[in-house]
Design a protein around this motif. Structure first.
Motif: not given
Length: 90
Positions: A26, A48, A51, A55
């Motif tokens: 990131e 995206k 991420e 998660d």
């Protein structure tokens, strides 16, 4: 420490290492955008994906820890789909 605790710790460390790698990625993406090496659309698309994977990793780690606390086998935890994890996150 029992065998289950040793197994859980090693797998948990690997998950945390993977999380660290994704956080580093990131940062690299944000730096690449700031330096003009990638465009905003590329950064957003790649962020995206990272991420979503983050998660999933955090969800898996929570599942594993909950299983250990309940006296269950943490290796029975499994990676859930992005859609399922995102539902829990909101």
């Amino acid at each position: 420490m029992d065998d289950q605790g040793r197994t859980a710790g090693g797998a948990d460390r690997r998950i945390l290492e993977r999380i660290g790698e994704m956080v580093d990625e990131e940062r690299r993406l944000r730096a690449a955008l700031a330096e003009g090496r990638i465009d905003p659309e590329t950064e957003q698309r790649e962020l995206k994906g990272i991420e979503e994977q983050l998660d999933q990793c955090w969800d898996l780690l929570r599942q594993r820890r909950a299983r250990v606390e309940a006296g269950e086998d943490p290796d029975r935890a499994s990676v859930r789909s992005v859609a399922e994890v995102e539902r829990y996150e909101s």
